[in-house]
Scaffold this active site. Structure first.
Site, PDB file in Angstrom:
ATOM      1  N   TYR A  33       0.836  -1.202   0.000  1.00  0.00           N
ATOM      2  CA  TYR A  33       0.000   0.000   0.000  1.00  0.00           C
ATOM      3  C   TYR A  33       0.870   1.251   0.000  1.00  0.00           C
ATOM      4  O   TYR A  33       2.075   1.193   0.258  1.00  0.00           O
ATOM      5  CB  TYR A  33      -0.946   0.012   1.204  1.00  0.00           C
ATOM      6  CG  TYR A  33      -0.296   0.401   2.515  1.00  0.00           C
ATOM      7  CD1 TYR A  33      -0.490   1.685   3.054  1.00  0.00           C
ATOM      8  CD2 TYR A  33       0.503  -0.485   3.225  1.00  0.00           C
ATOM      9  CE1 TYR A  33       0.103   2.047   4.254  1.00  0.00           C
ATOM     10  CE2 TYR A  33       1.087  -0.132   4.425  1.00  0.00           C
ATOM     11  CZ  TYR A  33       0.885   1.142   4.934  1.00  0.00           C
ATOM     12  OH  TYR A  33       1.477   1.498   6.122  1.00  0.00           O
ATOM     13  N   ARG A  52       8.747   3.752  -4.574  1.00  0.00           N
ATOM     14  CA  ARG A  52       8.676   2.836  -3.428  1.00  0.00           C
ATOM     15  C   ARG A  52       7.642   1.746  -3.669  1.00  0.00           C
ATOM     16  O   ARG A  52       7.866   0.575  -3.322  1.00  0.00           O
ATOM     17  CB  ARG A  52       8.359   3.610  -2.144  1.00  0.00           C
ATOM     18  CG  ARG A  52       8.416   2.723  -0.900  1.00  0.00           C
ATOM     19  CD  ARG A  52       8.321   3.540   0.376  1.00  0.00           C
ATOM     20  NE  ARG A  52       7.031   4.218   0.495  1.00  0.00           N
ATOM     21  CZ  ARG A  52       6.720   5.053   1.482  1.00  0.00           C
ATOM     22  NH1 ARG A  52       7.626   5.341   2.414  1.00  0.00           N
ATOM     23  NH2 ARG A  52       5.539   5.636   1.536  1.00  0.00           N
ATOM     24  N   LYS A 146       6.467  -1.682   2.200  1.00  0.00           N
ATOM     25  CA  LYS A 146       5.212  -1.108   2.717  1.00  0.00           C
ATOM     26  C   LYS A 146       4.079  -2.094   2.437  1.00  0.00           C
ATOM     27  O   LYS A 146       3.311  -1.962   1.468  1.00  0.00           O
ATOM     28  CB  LYS A 146       4.938   0.252   2.074  1.00  0.00           C
ATOM     29  CG  LYS A 146       4.028   1.154   2.899  1.00  0.00           C
ATOM     30  CD  LYS A 146       4.106   2.576   2.408  1.00  0.00           C
ATOM     31  CE  LYS A 146       3.145   3.487   3.181  1.00  0.00           C
ATOM     32  NZ  LYS A 146       3.527   3.692   4.583  1.00  0.00           N
ATOM     33  N   LEU A 202      11.077   1.780   7.457  1.00  0.00           N
ATOM     34  CA  LEU A 202      10.460   2.154   6.192  1.00  0.00           C
ATOM     35  C   LEU A 202      11.202   3.365   5.633  1.00  0.00           C
ATOM     36  O   LEU A 202      11.500   4.305   6.373  1.00  0.00           O
ATOM     37  CB  LEU A 202       8.987   2.493   6.395  1.00  0.00           C
ATOM     38  CG  LEU A 202       8.237   2.863   5.118  1.00  0.00           C
ATOM     39  CD1 LEU A 202       8.081   1.660   4.205  1.00  0.00           C
ATOM     40  CD2 LEU A 202       6.872   3.459   5.455  1.00  0.00           C
TER      41      LEU A 202
END
Length: 279
Positions: A33, A52, A146, A202
């Site tokens: 996500y 990303r 993620k 992250l």
């Protein structure tokens, strides 16, 4: 203001989003996500989010259902259709629908879901700061991806709220990593410190922006691990994130960081963030 979703192949009302229990996102959290910030009707740092997204998809071996350019067009149109001026876009891509079994299904088609939410900038916390506690980081070892597997983050955030604070500073055997829903930085003697962007955190989009702004402001940056003890001895601390921007952390575990107020380096970065993005 409209509230359309994009689901699979089209823009639909919420009642048109027919999620199935056979979706692997439901069974296994088998998906990825992104959360995008929208300022003045424009998607903030869109390309960085897309980069990303592509990395997360490649590493968990999910084939994106659309090209990055097509996904960008979908999100832009979603913002326009919903007449969103300030808020967020939530987008997730699951591996798709298949009978429950651990191996990747051969026939499943990845499913894209996206929607917008009107959200104002959290000016009170940005200006006044937040309080935090520290907890052991019990997450898996690919925090750079993620993915939808956020239960440890959820439990950490709830623990913070149960204890009357707003965030958790996570650590592995005393080495600070990040927070439950944001990246973490400290300042000591006008030097900015943050954990290296490896598999343990992250790679935050706003984190990268702040490091870029620090460089432009000639603030020295050290991407090195630091400990809880070094945190307690810091002059300033703050979190960064898509929805929190640059928010001061005033105390950790009840002890003040520096003066217990927002510090000069934090304020300088906040002002540069606002100036750069015309907020």
């Amino acid at each position: 203001m409209l509230s359309l979703y994009f689901y699979k192949t089209d823009f639909v009302e919420k009642k048109g989003v027919n999620l199935t229990p056979d979706d692997r996102g439901y069974y296994f959290g088998d998906g990825i996500y992104e959360v995008f910030r929208v300022y003045n009707g424009r998607i903030y740092e869109q390309q960085a989010h897309m980069d990303r997204l592509q990395k997360s998809a490649a590493d968990v071996r999910i084939t994106l259902p659309y090209s990055l350019e097509q996904i960008g067009d979908i999100l832009t149109k979603l913002v326009q259709l919903n007449e969103l001026v300030e808020g967020t876009i939530y987008m997730q891509i699951t591996r798709g629908e298949a009978p429950r079994a651990h191996p990747f299904p051969a026939e499943a088609t990845p499913v894209l879901l996206a929607y917008t939410t009107e959200v104002k900038r959290p000016l009170t916390t940005i200006q006044n700061g937040i309080h935090a506690i520290s907890l052991e980081d019990i997450r898996w070892l690919r925090c750079d991806l993620k993915t939808l597997n956020l239960l440890p983050n959820v439990m950490a955030k709830q623990t913070a709220l149960d204890r009357g604070v707003q965030e958790v500073v996570l650590h592995r055997n005393g080495t600070v990593t990040e927070c439950s829903a944001s990246n973490f930085m400290i300042v000591k003697d006008n030097v900015l410190y943050t954990h290296p962007a490896n598999n343990l955190i992250l790679h935050g989009i706003t984190r990268a922006v702040v490091l870029r702004l620090a460089n432009a402001l000639h603030i020295e940056v050290q991407e090195v691990p630091f400990t809880l003890e070094q945190l307690q001895q810091a002059d300033e601390a703050f979190i960064t994130g898509t929805t929190v921007e640059v928010t001061p952390v005033l105390t950790v575990d009840g002890s003040p960081i520096g003066t217990g107020q927002s510090g000069p380096v934090t304020r300088k970065l906040q002002l540069e963030f606002e100036r750069t993005f015309a907020l």
